[in-house]
Design an enzyme around this catalytic site. Structure first.
Site, PDB file in Angstrom:
ATOM      1  N   GLY A   5       0.793  -1.224   0.000  1.00 55.76           N
ATOM      2  CA  GLY A   5       0.000   0.000   0.000  1.00 55.76           C
ATOM      3  C   GLY A   5       0.825   1.273   0.000  1.00 55.76           C
ATOM      4  N   GLU A  53      -1.207 -36.846   1.360  1.00 57.38           N
ATOM      5  CA  GLU A  53      -1.760 -35.698   2.086  1.00 57.38           C
ATOM      6  C   GLU A  53      -2.112 -36.072   3.514  1.00 57.38           C
ATOM      7  OE1 GLU A  53      -1.354 -32.875   1.003  1.00 57.38           O
ATOM      8  OE2 GLU A  53      -0.902 -33.415  -1.066  1.00 57.38           O
ATOM      9  N   THR A  95       1.986   3.039  -2.677  1.00 57.20           N
ATOM     10  CA  THR A  95       1.397   3.957  -3.643  1.00 57.20           C
ATOM     11  C   THR A  95       0.056   4.473  -3.126  1.00 57.20           C
ATOM     12  OG1 THR A  95       2.445   2.625  -5.342  1.00 57.20           O
ATOM     13  CG2 THR A  95       0.810   4.205  -6.074  1.00 57.20           C
TER      14      THR A  95
END
Ligand code: ADP
Ligand code: MG
Ligand code: ZN
Length: 639
Positions: free
Chosen positions: A240, A456, A242
């Protein structure tokens, strides 16, 4: 969705009396100029070449003898002697003949008498060059000049277009290097406010002072206080910088001159410096105002230590330094700059009196992430959102990532015909941003599906077996467009700032869990573990070289890190022998972790099978379902 932060380019009402309108490059001007030039050329051609040629063609051509005999017969009324031809008229017709070097011609004409005109023939010598001197001048001097000028203009405008986005190099600038031709214009009506920047409270507090100064400078000057001329916003991409710079201008309600550092680096040496000069002179006319130089590292790179010296960049930087020094602090011009590589900036830029204030913009923490998600949710329709869930699932994301996640969720909701975003949309879009879209129709053989499932579950089981390990949030074996065939998501309870040695070892063990399950249960090992291996190795290596967690080297730094905002690699700072040692150390850390994981999995074989079976059937299971199977062999929620 708000992606309005692209400054200037299409600003409908730029204040700086818009150079484009007056420049010769503007398309309207160009076309009428072309029109006039074409018309003039056309008329000149007609007058000088075409018209005479047509009239000449209409005359009957005769030989000289015929002409003389006609003169002697007194049938000729009028004779016009030109350089290389003679045009004569009788009663009926006009003729022409080639002129012959005949010294007696005049005598003959005088001697011959025409019956009509008192026995005389009217004769004249034609003055060959009939065109007026003005037309001549136009033809020989102005016209070629014009043609060259147009050609040159055409070529230079093309060059300009390719050299700098937005076509900075018009013809005018080409000739006079003093003016950069940069379209320096200010945004006068910025809607961004501090409220649009979530989190980043320290940065806002620091900048609030500057806003206050721009509002009433007397308060500061009365006391003799000088405000910093410039502030440097430093932080990783997407945090953030800019955005907050625009918010400062919006809050202060002053013009905002914004330029990216790369815009200054031009094809020709000196152009960038001219741009800097233009920028500052425009800004001082509009004071109080804010100058914002985004990605300043493009020009502000340290000048020493680079082998290829870039004259253009260096000149531009010098000009910037000079301009910043030339500014009176009380004028009300504040210079903001942003960069994500502060380490590479030239020291001269950072010295007091220039960018002396440094404003750090870090990646948001849990509270910050929640606030940013909320800010972006304000722009979209949403139902009740569990910010905590989304905030925890997005650890390590920047503000830009979060804005993207909210946008993805909105797109997803639209695709599904919903009229508001739900928490589930946001959770799914977190995964979409991290791992890509689901590939529902990818065909995977049952044998491979089984291996993926056990892999997994292996990760999840090892994670669950360790106490200091983030809880399992979700296990899925739906393939993603990123190439992931399945993954296990762990989400920390709160915010994590530090990792202990034990936690890192647990992480490595969890990473090895997938491969261990493949080996123990499926009697195979697959390429699916490559990412796990990479991550585990990086962690183990960092433990040894950067975190001082190995017994052998203790707190010795063995690596120096590059830019900490850009994940640039690190360099080993040790002898070759030590490097070999480090490798051994890393290998033994991973091997120990793997042994630990293998022990966990062999102890929990029944549970492994139960979870894998359930996962193969459902493809995705939640952390709660997973824990339920572990605890009593039955999933609590029967979906
Ligand atoms: P940077 O310049 O630091 O790379 P930007 O200012 O361009 O990042 O941020 C990109 C986008 O990310 C912004 O337009 C905004 O939508 C979002 N964003 C980043 N940080 C924040 C924040 N703290 N609050 C709200 N939105 C943010
Ligand atoms: Mg930026
Ligand atoms: Zn894995």
């Amino acid at each position: 969705m708000k992606y309005a932060e692209i400054p200037n380019k299409k600003d409908p009402n730029p204040t700086d009396n818009n150079k484009e309108k007056t420049s010769p490059q503007s398309p309207n001007n160009g076309s009428w100029l072309w029109g006039i030039i074409a018309a003039v050329v056309f008329l000149l051609l007609i007058n000088n070449f075409l018209a005479p040629a047509i009239t000449e063609r209409a005359m009957v051509q005769t030989d000289y003898g015929t002409f003389i005999s006609k003169v002697e017969q007194d049938s000729v009324k009028q004779v016009v002697i030109a350089n290389n031809q003679i045009i004569y008229t009788t009663d009926s017709c006009t003729y022409r003949t080639g002129s012959v070097d005949d010294p007696n011609l005049v005598d003959r004409l005088l001697a011959a008498g025409s019956p009509n005109k008192d026995g005389k023939i009217e004769f004249v010598k034609k003055i060959e060059n009939q065109r007026s001197p003005i037309i001549d001048f136009l033809m020989w001097w102005i016209l070629p000049g014009l043609i060259f000028w147009l050609l040159f203009r055409f070529m230079s405008s093309r060059m300009g277009r390719s050299a700098s986005e937005g076509g900075g190099l018009g013809f005018g600038n080409f000739m006079s290097f003093g003016q950069s031709g940069a379209k320096v214009y200010a945004d006068t009506d910025i809607k961004t406010r501090f409220a649009d920047v979530a989190g980043q409270d320290e940065a806002k507090a620091s900048l609030q002072e500057m806003v206050d100064f721009l509002h009433n400078p007397q308060k500061y000057t009365a006391l003799g206080a000088k405000l910093p001329k410039g502030a440097l916003l430093v932080g990783p991409p997407g945090t953030g910088k800019t955005l907050i710079a625009r918010a400062v201008a919006g809050e202060a309600n002053v013009p905002f001159f914004s330029m990216s550092g790369s815009e200054f680096v031009q094809m020709f040496v000196g152009m960038g410096a001219a741009k800097v000069r233009d920028l500052f002179s425009e800004a001082s006319k509009k004071a109080p105002c804010i100058i914002f130089i985004d990605e300043i590292d493009a020009i502000g790179k340290s000048r020493e230590g680079s082998f290829s010296n870039n004259d253009e960049r260096e000149q531009t930087l010098n000009q910037l330094l000079t301009e910043m020094d030339g500014f009176e602090g009380d004028k009300g011009v504040i210079i903001l700059a942003a960069t994500n590589r502060p380490d590479s900036l030239d020291k001269a830029l950072l010295r007091p009196g220039r960018f002396d204030r440094r404003i750090q913009m870090e990646l948001p923490d849990l509270e910050g992430r929640k606030a940013i998600i909320q800010v972006h949710l304000n722009h979209v329709k949403h139902s009740d959102i569990d910010l905590d869930v989304v905030g925890r699932a997005t650890a390590g994301s920047s503000g830009a990532d979060l804005a993207n996640i909210v946008n993805e969720a909105a797109l997803r909701a639209v695709r599904q015909g919903k009229d508001a975003i739900t928490t589930a949309d946001l959770e799914e879009s977190v995964e979409t941003v991290m791992a890509g879209e689901q590939r529902k129709n990818a065909v995977i053989s049952p044998a491979e599906k089984r291996i993926i499932a056990y892999h997994e579950v292996g990760h999840a089981m090892v994670a669950a077996a360790q106490t200091q390990s983030a809880p399992v949030h979700k296990i899925t074996i739906i393939p993603r467009t990123s190439g992931a065939l399945g993954y296990t998501m762990q989400v920390d309870e709160g915010e994590h700032y530090l990792y202990s040695r034990q936690e890192l070892l647990n992480k490595i063990a969890t990473l090895t869990g997938g491969r261990v399950a493949e080996e123990i249960i499926c009697n195979t090992c697959t390429t699916g573990a490559s990412n796990d291996i990479e991550q585990a190795t990086n962690l183990a290596r960092a433990m040894v070289t950067r975190y001082g967690m190995s017994d052998r080297y203790g707190m010795m730094a063995l690596e120096s890190q590059g830019n900490r905002y850009l994940d640039s690699g690190s360099r080993l700072a040790c002898s070759d022998n030590t490097a070999t040692d480090i490798d051994n150390e890393v290998r033994s850390i991973i091997a120990q972790a793997k042994d630990k994981a293998a022990a966990f999995i062999t102890e929990r074989m029944d549970q492994m099978h139960a979870v894998a079976e359930y996962l193969l059937e459902k493809e995705t299971i939640t952390g709660d379902e997973f824990m339920a199977i572990l605890n009593n062999g039955q999933p609590a929620i029967q979906a």
